[in-house]
Scaffold this active site. Structure first.
Site, PDB file in Angstrom:
ATOM      1  CG  ASP A  58      -1.595  -1.094   1.053  1.00 51.95           C
ATOM      2  OD1 ASP A  58      -2.549  -1.929   0.110  1.00 51.95           O
ATOM      3  OD2 ASP A  58      -1.793  -1.663   2.139  1.00 51.95           O
ATOM      4  CD  GLU A  59       4.831  -0.400  -0.233  1.00 52.98           C
ATOM      5  OE1 GLU A  59       3.641  -1.001  -1.324  1.00 52.98           O
ATOM      6  OE2 GLU A  59       5.799  -0.853   0.259  1.00 52.98           O
ATOM      7  N   GLY A  80      -0.137   1.856  -7.440  1.00 52.28           N
ATOM      8  CA  GLY A  80      -1.008   1.999  -8.094  1.00 52.28           C
ATOM      9  C   GLY A  80      -1.308   3.148  -9.137  1.00 52.28           C
ATOM     10  CB  THR A  84      -7.492  -1.040  -1.652  1.00 49.99           C
ATOM     11  OG1 THR A  84      -6.247  -0.111  -1.814  1.00 49.99           O
ATOM     12  CG2 THR A  84      -8.516  -0.759  -3.398  1.00 49.99           C
ATOM     13  CG  HIS A  86      -1.863  -1.965  -7.459  1.00 44.90           C
ATOM     14  ND1 HIS A  86      -1.216  -2.110  -6.365  1.00 44.90           N
ATOM     15  CD2 HIS A  86      -1.439  -3.589  -8.326  1.00 44.90           C
ATOM     16  CE1 HIS A  86      -0.180  -3.304  -6.914  1.00 44.90           C
ATOM     17  NE2 HIS A  86      -0.121  -3.261  -7.665  1.00 44.90           N
TER      18      HIS A  86
HETATM   19  P1  GTP Z   1      -0.717  -3.065  -3.160  1.00 47.24           P
HETATM   20  O1  GTP Z   1      -0.222  -3.624  -4.114  1.00 47.24           O
HETATM   21  O2  GTP Z   1      -1.823  -3.239  -1.841  1.00 47.24           O
HETATM   22  O3  GTP Z   1       0.341  -2.901  -1.895  1.00 47.24           O
HETATM   23  O4  GTP Z   1      -1.055  -1.243  -2.793  1.00 47.24           O
HETATM   24  P2  GTP Z   1      -1.022  -0.006  -3.437  1.00 47.24           P
HETATM   25  O5  GTP Z   1       1.306   0.082  -3.415  1.00 47.24           O
HETATM   26  O6  GTP Z   1      -0.783  -0.127  -5.047  1.00 47.24           O
HETATM   27  O7  GTP Z   1      -1.147   0.945  -2.845  1.00 47.24           O
HETATM   28  P3  GTP Z   1      -3.129   1.133  -2.234  1.00 47.24           P
HETATM   29  O8  GTP Z   1      -3.548   1.518  -3.756  1.00 47.24           O
HETATM   30  O9  GTP Z   1      -3.954   0.158  -1.703  1.00 47.24           O
HETATM   31  O10 GTP Z   1      -2.901   2.682  -1.208  1.00 47.24           O
HETATM   32  C1  GTP Z   1      -2.621   3.815  -1.134  1.00 47.24           C
HETATM   33  C2  GTP Z   1      -3.193   4.458  -1.215  1.00 47.24           C
HETATM   34  O11 GTP Z   1      -2.277   6.099  -0.914  1.00 47.24           O
HETATM   35  C3  GTP Z   1      -4.249   4.782  -1.736  1.00 47.24           C
HETATM   36  O12 GTP Z   1      -5.142   5.811  -1.429  1.00 47.24           O
HETATM   37  C4  GTP Z   1      -3.856   5.663  -2.542  1.00 47.24           C
HETATM   38  O13 GTP Z   1      -5.080   6.839  -2.951  1.00 47.24           O
HETATM   39  C5  GTP Z   1      -3.115   6.783  -1.871  1.00 47.24           C
HETATM   40  N1  GTP Z   1      -1.873   7.880  -2.342  1.00 47.24           N
HETATM   41  C6  GTP Z   1      -0.846   7.550  -3.324  1.00 47.24           C
HETATM   42  N2  GTP Z   1      -0.188   8.291  -3.450  1.00 47.24           N
HETATM   43  C7  GTP Z   1      -0.366   9.678  -2.483  1.00 47.24           C
HETATM   44  C8  GTP Z   1       0.204  10.961  -1.844  1.00 47.24           C
HETATM   45  O14 GTP Z   1       1.357  10.968  -2.844  1.00 47.24           O
HETATM   46  N3  GTP Z   1      -0.199  11.504  -0.819  1.00 47.24           N
HETATM   47  C9  GTP Z   1      -1.237  10.898  -0.605  1.00 47.24           C
HETATM   48  N4  GTP Z   1      -2.092  11.548   0.962  1.00 47.24           N
HETATM   49  N5  GTP Z   1      -2.103   9.755  -0.524  1.00 47.24           N
HETATM   50  C10 GTP Z   1      -1.629   9.213  -1.724  1.00 47.24           C
HETATM   51  P1  IMP Z   2      -2.776 -12.966   2.600  1.00 48.30           P
HETATM   52  O1  IMP Z   2      -2.081 -12.486   1.612  1.00 48.30           O
HETATM   53  O2  IMP Z   2      -4.150 -12.600   2.203  1.00 48.30           O
HETATM   54  O3  IMP Z   2      -2.363 -14.259   2.775  1.00 48.30           O
HETATM   55  O4  IMP Z   2      -2.559 -12.017   4.345  1.00 48.30           O
HETATM   56  C1  IMP Z   2      -1.081 -12.109   4.818  1.00 48.30           C
HETATM   57  C2  IMP Z   2      -0.667 -10.731   5.164  1.00 48.30           C
HETATM   58  O5  IMP Z   2      -0.220  -9.698   4.023  1.00 48.30           O
HETATM   59  C3  IMP Z   2      -1.780  -9.488   5.902  1.00 48.30           C
HETATM   60  O6  IMP Z   2      -0.685  -9.642   6.979  1.00 48.30           O
HETATM   61  C4  IMP Z   2      -1.849  -9.038   4.818  1.00 48.30           C
HETATM   62  O7  IMP Z   2      -2.969  -7.709   5.826  1.00 48.30           O
HETATM   63  C5  IMP Z   2      -1.005  -8.482   4.184  1.00 48.30           C
HETATM   64  N1  IMP Z   2      -1.728  -8.328   3.330  1.00 48.30           N
HETATM   65  C6  IMP Z   2      -1.578  -9.122   1.953  1.00 48.30           C
HETATM   66  N2  IMP Z   2      -1.794  -8.758   1.028  1.00 48.30           N
HETATM   67  C7  IMP Z   2      -1.945  -7.110   1.125  1.00 48.30           C
HETATM   68  C8  IMP Z   2      -1.609  -5.520   0.928  1.00 48.30           C
HETATM   69  O8  IMP Z   2      -1.800  -5.436  -0.969  1.00 48.30           O
HETATM   70  N3  IMP Z   2      -1.263  -4.738   1.134  1.00 48.30           N
HETATM   71  C9  IMP Z   2      -1.077  -4.695   2.104  1.00 48.30           C
HETATM   72  N4  IMP Z   2      -1.161  -5.730   3.342  1.00 48.30           N
HETATM   73  C10 IMP Z   2      -1.455  -6.985   2.552  1.00 48.30           C
HETATM   74 MG    MG Z   3      -3.010  -1.489  -1.560  1.00 42.75          MG
END
Ligand code: GTP
Ligand code: IMP
Ligand code: MG
Length: 337
Positions: free
Chosen positions: A13-14, A17, A249, A43
């Site tokens: 969740d960095e 996306g 998400t 994402h």
């Molecule tokens: P995973 O593959 O599940 O790990 O997800 P991800 O890395 O794509 O991230 P995800 O979308 O789950 O979460 C990132 C959150 O931060 C989202 O709600 C975005 O809209 C938000 N976001 C992204 N960039 C920024 C930023 O620069 N500032 C702020 N305030 N929010 C941001």
């Molecule tokens: P699983 O991948 O569903 O087996 O979950 C194992 C661990 O990874 C748990 O702590 C989840 O919350 C974490 N996890 C899995 N997918 C994500 C993701 O996309 N973002 C953040 N944490 C995740």
């Molecule tokens: Mg995510």
């Protein structure tokens, strides 16, 4: 652009996306492929006034000319996949490797009912782990066994290697983050697979010699969902006060929030073989940085944070995100690479 791999540097969740969507629109790769674990990932990308939470198809779908692929290493939930393909109208340009493992109802049930998984580890309940377990047991079904997937089946390594050999740009998407890698994360509080850049290459079937750039995405305030150690964690109340609370998400669960962890960032950049990093959430370090689109307009507090990240990771910060919107971003690749 050449061949890029984008992975998460902390606990997922960095903001991968958004970074992926930016690379897709600015570099126009002909092929965009998703590696990583499976539909446990979400994402988020906010694009043209709409917010998307993608679990199976590549986030790079926003670039309309790209071929979209899911690599053999990923476990696919056909229902989640088909729903996204329908809703985003991707049928003509998306392919699934015929060897992908398949998530079935029984995997989801087990993920939710098994106390070790649901309560102790705090999994997403998406069946991803149990499906990977069946794959290791060599009893899982594969994408080629599912009639609904038939028209999407392809050989992903052949498509990608051909694009690379033709000198085309290729964008490869990782999911989750370094801290929840099955090998390098905080075991047993991890996901069911490695999450590093080498794994992504393997997931889509390219060798390490074919990768040009590895972009590790870090957020200024790391978050973690589910159980497990998080050494820079701050109390939820403090996160609320700072206005940096987040929700998952996929699961909607509140995300635990922490402070920048330089030591973890350095180790993660090392194992991933980072050549650049992307930094998200600079608006949370200093609200004056919110939606800023030029480096020179960042506050000195914002610039100092970027310098600290470069020192900690040992690689240049080439992308800075200053808000959730796709436009709130500074791309420094021309200056720094
Ligand atoms: P995973 O593959 O599940 O790990 O997800 P991800 O890395 O794509 O991230 P995800 O979308 O789950 O979460 C990132 C959150 O931060 C989202 O709600 C975005 O809209 C938000 N976001 C992204 N960039 C920024 C930023 O620069 N500032 C702020 N305030 N929010 C941001
Ligand atoms: P699983 O991948 O569903 O087996 O979950 C194992 C661990 O990874 C748990 O702590 C989840 O919350 C974490 N996890 C899995 N997918 C994500 C993701 O996309 N973002 C953040 N944490 C995740
Ligand atoms: Mg995510």
């Amino acid at each position: 652009m050449s061949t890029y791999i984008v992975v998460g540097g902390f606990f997922g969740d960095e903001g991968k996306g958004k970074i992926l969507a930016h690379f897709a629109l600015s570099d126009k790769p002909t092929v965009i492929a998703r590696g990583g674990v499976g539909p446990n990932a979400g994402h988020t990308v906010e694009f043209q006034g709409k917010k998307y939470g993608l679990r199976m198809v590549p986030t790079g779908f926003v670039y309309e000319k790209a071929r979209l692929l899911i690599g053999a290493g990923v476990v696919v939930d056909p229902r989640v996949f088909l729903k996204e393909v329908r809703e985003l109208d991707l049928a003509g340009r998306v392919g699934v490797d015929m060897r992908c493992g398949v998530i079935e109802e029984k995997h989801i049930e087990l993920d939710k009912k098994n106390k070790h998984l649901s309560d102790e580890i705090g999994t997403t309940g998406t069946g991803t782990g149990p499906a990977n377990a069946d794959r290791v047991m060599r009893i899982a079904r594969q994408a080629k066994d599912v009639p609904e997937l038939e028209k999407f089946l392809t050989d992903v390594p052949l498509e990608i290697n051909e694009a690379i050999d033709n000198g085309e740009n290729v964008l490869l998407e990782g999911t989750q983050g370094f801290g929840i890698s099955l090998y390098y994360g905080t075991y047993p509080y991890v996901t069911s697979k490695d999450t590093t850049a080498s794994q992504v290459a393997c997931d889509v079937g390219i060798g390490p010699t074919k990768v040009d750039e590895v972009v590790v995405v870090f957020k200024c305030f790391p978050t973690r969902v589910g159980e497990g150690p998080f050494r820079t964690e701050i109390p939820q109340k403090e996160a609320e006060k700072l206005g940096i609370q987040e929700f998952g998400t996929v699961t909607g669960r509140p995300r635990r929030v922490g402070l920048w962890d330089g030591e973890m960032a350095r180790y993660s950049a090392m194992v991933n073989g980072a050549t650049q990093c992307a930094l998200t959430g600079l608006d949370r370090v200093d609200p004056a940085c919110r939606d800023v689109k030029e480096y020179s307009k960042l506050s000195s507090k914002g610039k100092e944070f970027i310098e600290m990240v470069e020192e900690d990771t040992g690689v240049p910060v080439t992308i800075v995100s200053t808000g959730p919107d796709l436009e709130s971003l500074i791309d420094l690749r021309n200056e720094k690479l």
